[in-house]
Design an enzyme around this catalytic site. Structure first.
Site, PDB file in Angstrom:
ATOM      1  CE  LYS A  98     -13.078  -3.369  -0.813  1.00 45.08           C
ATOM      2  NZ  LYS A  98     -12.031  -4.411  -0.419  1.00 45.08           N
ATOM      3  NE  ARG A 144     -14.374  -6.800   5.572  1.00 45.94           N
ATOM      4  CZ  ARG A 144     -14.772  -5.516   5.197  1.00 45.94           C
ATOM      5  NH1 ARG A 144     -14.914  -5.029   4.055  1.00 45.94           N
ATOM      6  NH2 ARG A 144     -14.981  -4.627   5.994  1.00 45.94           N
TER       7      ARG A 144
HETATM    8  N1  PMM Z   1     -11.840  -4.248   2.689  1.00 48.27           N
HETATM    9  C1  PMM Z   1     -12.242  -3.000   3.389  1.00 48.27           C
HETATM   10  C2  PMM Z   1     -12.105  -3.329   4.860  1.00 48.27           C
HETATM   11  N2  PMM Z   1     -11.626  -4.205   5.170  1.00 48.27           N
HETATM   12  N3  PMM Z   1     -10.718  -6.502   4.947  1.00 48.27           N
HETATM   13  C3  PMM Z   1     -10.481  -7.678   4.391  1.00 48.27           C
HETATM   14  N4  PMM Z   1      -9.925  -8.684   4.635  1.00 48.27           N
HETATM   15  N5  PMM Z   1     -10.567  -7.532   2.832  1.00 48.27           N
HETATM   16  C4  PMM Z   1     -10.864  -6.427   2.247  1.00 48.27           C
HETATM   17  O1  PMM Z   1     -11.062  -6.362   0.912  1.00 48.27           O
HETATM   18  C5  PMM Z   1     -11.477  -5.143   3.052  1.00 48.27           C
HETATM   19  C6  PMM Z   1     -11.270  -5.283   4.442  1.00 48.27           C
HETATM   20  C7  PMM Z   1     -12.732  -1.929   3.083  1.00 48.27           C
HETATM   21  O2  PMM Z   1     -14.038  -1.603   2.825  1.00 48.27           O
HETATM   22  P1  PMM Z   1     -15.260  -1.205   3.696  1.00 48.27           P
HETATM   23  O3  PMM Z   1     -14.723   0.242   4.312  1.00 48.27           O
HETATM   24  O4  PMM Z   1     -16.493  -1.022   2.928  1.00 48.27           O
HETATM   25  O5  PMM Z   1     -15.205  -1.970   4.838  1.00 48.27           O
END
Ligand code: PMM
Length: 279
Positions: A209, A252
């Site tokens: 991030k 995650r």
């Molecule tokens: N961050 C992203 C997408 N989904 N879900 C949860 N539960 N927690 C998160 O911090 C989260 C998520 C954004 O990241 P990406 O676009 O790199 O997948």
């Protein structure tokens, strides 16, 4: 308690950090199976980018992207989570075999989502969120970010319970990067034991991030090209270990191996005689 690893399978042309790379179903399925072989305990399949500034995707398009991937990964025996803010996508994905619904908006984006999930047996991840990605930084105004995140997560868990989802099926997520700027994310991470103290399982997503890039960049710039993906993955492995030590149920991540190894090393350090240590 061993912290679980949720591997990220984004089936999107424009995701936060791996946009486009796994955009077609076959490639996404192969990637998910690969992450599982590397040690992911859960696979989180998403068809709508939540990258800052991202526009919403129609549920029909989202479902065309994710359902074949959810189905194939569930049939292969993986524990699948569907990353969606839409009730219709959540229901269709559970039908296709998903066991978790991961809603970064905590049920706020689609007022039907909590009731929909209540009709299934799926567990629900409630993220802390203050509004759509298109303008989420405009809402990053807090008098006390930790207090407000704790209160708003509690409100979402109460709303889920009122909709008929038992607390044992809930997971909360402080929503790192969602409606939070640089230092606010660190404030929330530092307070993770208090999030754990809410009494639910806690999921933490820091992977690649922007706040990590800002932390590593020499001048704090979020677009510093010297902060490569592998540097962000190493930083993610460190934050994942720290989240685990603070009591997170799962992390995650994009790079499963880096986090798996980091969690393993931390476990060796903390637990004498843990299986696998040779004298
Ligand atoms: N961050 C992203 C997408 N989904 N879900 C949860 N539960 N927690 C998160 O911090 C989260 C998520 C954004 O990241 P990406 O676009 O790199 O997948």
């Amino acid at each position: 308690m061993t912290t679980l690893i949720m591997g990220i399978v984004n089936v999107t042309p424009d995701s936060f950090s791996d946009g486009g790379r796994y955009a077609d179903a076959d490639t996404a399925i192969a990637h998910g199976l690969w992450l599982r072989a590397e040690g992911a305990n859960l696979l989180d399949v998403g068809g709508e980018s939540t990258r800052p500034g991202a526009e919403r995707v129609a549920p029909r398009v989202e479902q065309e992207r994710v359902l074949p991937v959810v189905r194939a990964l569930a049939e292969a025996g993986a524990v699948v989570s569907i990353d969606t803010m839409n009730a219709s996508t959540a229901l269709a994905a559970v039908e296709a075999g998903a066991r978790y619904v991961n809603d970064v908006s905590g049920g706020l984006a689609d007022s039907d989502l909590l009731a929909a999930v209540a009709t299934t047996n799926a567990d629900l991840v409630l993220g802390h969120w203050r509004g759509p990605s298109a303008d989420m930084y405009a809402r990053a105004e807090y008098a006390d970010v930790v207090q407000e995140v704790l209160r708003e997560l509690t409100d979402r868990a109460d709303a889920a319970a009122a909709a008929g989802i038992p607390p044992s099926r809930l997971v909360v997520d402080p929503g790192i990067g969602f409606g939070k700027k640089g230092a606010q994310n660190w404030d929330v991470l530092r307070a993770l034991p208090r999030v754990v103290g809410l009494g639910h399982r806690v999921l933490v997503g820091t992977s690649r991030k922007r706040f990590l890039t800002e932390a590593l960049a020499t001048d704090g710039a979020a677009d510093d090209p010297s902060v490569t993906e592998s540097r962000r993955d190493l930083a993610t492995a460190v934050t994942s270990v720290l989240a685990a030590q603070a009591g997170a149920w799962a992390v995650r991540v994009h790079d499963v191996v880096a986090t798996r190894d980091a969690l393993r090393v931390s476990e060796m350090w903390r637990r004498p005689g843990v299986a696998g240590v040779r004298g």
